[in-house]
Structure formats: structure tokens, C-alpha cells
Write a protein that holds these residues in place. Structure first.
Motif: not given
Length: 153
Positions: A42-46, A52-63, A79-87, A132-135
Motif C-alpha cells: 500500500t505504501i510502496d515508497d516510505p 510518519s504521522r501523515d501515513v495515518g491521514a493518508h489511510l483515513g484513520m484520523t478524525p 475513511k479517505v484512503g485504502d479501505a483494505g489497509m484500514r481493515a 505510524i510505527l510501521m512507517h
């Protein structure tokens, strides 16, 4: 179906064993082979995320925010990013909070959030932290260290 599942399962484990980044991501509690491979694809290029905080927003996991005049409200996740990665991150957060027997600072933080706000919100919050930690681990080339803190050292 079971035979095909077993074949795919073996292929997934073979891919993860060969990939050094996936092996490092799996040192994080709650992150298994499926979560590591899904995050990597999903991220393919860190480097495309400055923080790293931007990854949470990219995946739609911020309020979601609503602000107008003096009104300033937080809503559900965007919920703006990849739904599969969110799941997958939701499942990883659930595994960390409910299945993990080993103590970690991340699990303690998630349980405190669950006590305050409820288990479902805590699982989403832990999933965002895991992203965030994974990134950060992927970008820095470190592994998760259990005894010290919830960040890569």
C-alpha cells in the motif's frame, strides 16, 4: 478451498521470509505476515511521506474535523484512503489489544484509551499508531524493541 488456502498461505510466508522490510515490520506486536505485506504494497515508497504521522491521514484513520466560527468538532474517521489497509490495521490493533499476552507500552496506551473511550475507538487509535510505527521502522531500518518504548529506537 482448504487446499487453495494452504497454497496461498505458504506463498505468503515465503514472500515474507524473503523480504527484509516485512520481517522488520513483523517485530511489532499485532503485525503478522498479512499486515506486513499489505502495508508494504500500500505504501510502496516510505520516502513519499515527509512525516510518519501523515501515513495515518493518508489511510483515513484520523478524525474528520468540522470547524465554523466558534464551533470546532471532531467526527468519525475520514475513511479517505485504502479501505483494505484500514481493515488490516483494525485487525492488527484488535490482535494487539485482545490476543497479545506480552506487555508493551503500545498495548498499555491502547487499553487506557479503551477504558476512557471504548474498545472500538481504541482499536482504531492503535491501528493508526501501528501505521505510524510501521512507517518509521521501514524508513529508519530499525526493529521494534519490546522493553523500552512504543517507538523504534
Amino acid at each position: 478451498m482448504r487446499e487453495q488456502y494452504a497454497i496461498l498461505h505458504r506463498q505468503l510466508h515465503r514472500i515474507v521470509r524473503r523480504d527484509e522490510v516485512c520481517r522488520r515490520l513483523m517485530t511489532i506486536p499485532g503485525v503478522g505476515p498479512l499486515a506486513a505485506v499489505t502495508f508494504r504494497t500500500t505504501i510502496d515508497d516510505p520516502a513519499r511521506f515527509r512525516r510518519s504521522r501523515d501515513v495515518g491521514a493518508h489511510l483515513g484513520m484520523t478524525p474528520r474535523k468540522y470547524a465554523s466560527g466558534e464551533t470546532d468538532r471532531n467526527g468519525p474517521i475520514s475513511k479517505v484512503g485504502d479501505a483494505g489497509m484500514r481493515a488490516v490495521l483494525y485487525q492488527a490493533g484488535l490482535a494487539l489489544l485482545t490476543r497479545s499476552q506480552r506487555w508493551s507500552k503500545l498495548r498499555a496506551w491502547g487499553m487506557a484509551v479503551a477504558k476512557r473511550r471504548g474498545m472500538r475507538r481504541a482499536i482504531v487509535a492503535v491501528g493508526r499508531k501501528l501505521a505510524i510505527l510501521m512507517h518509521r521502522i521501514w524508513k529508519d531500518g530499525n526493529t521494534y524493541e519490546w522493553g523500552q518504548s512504543a517507538t523504534a529506537t
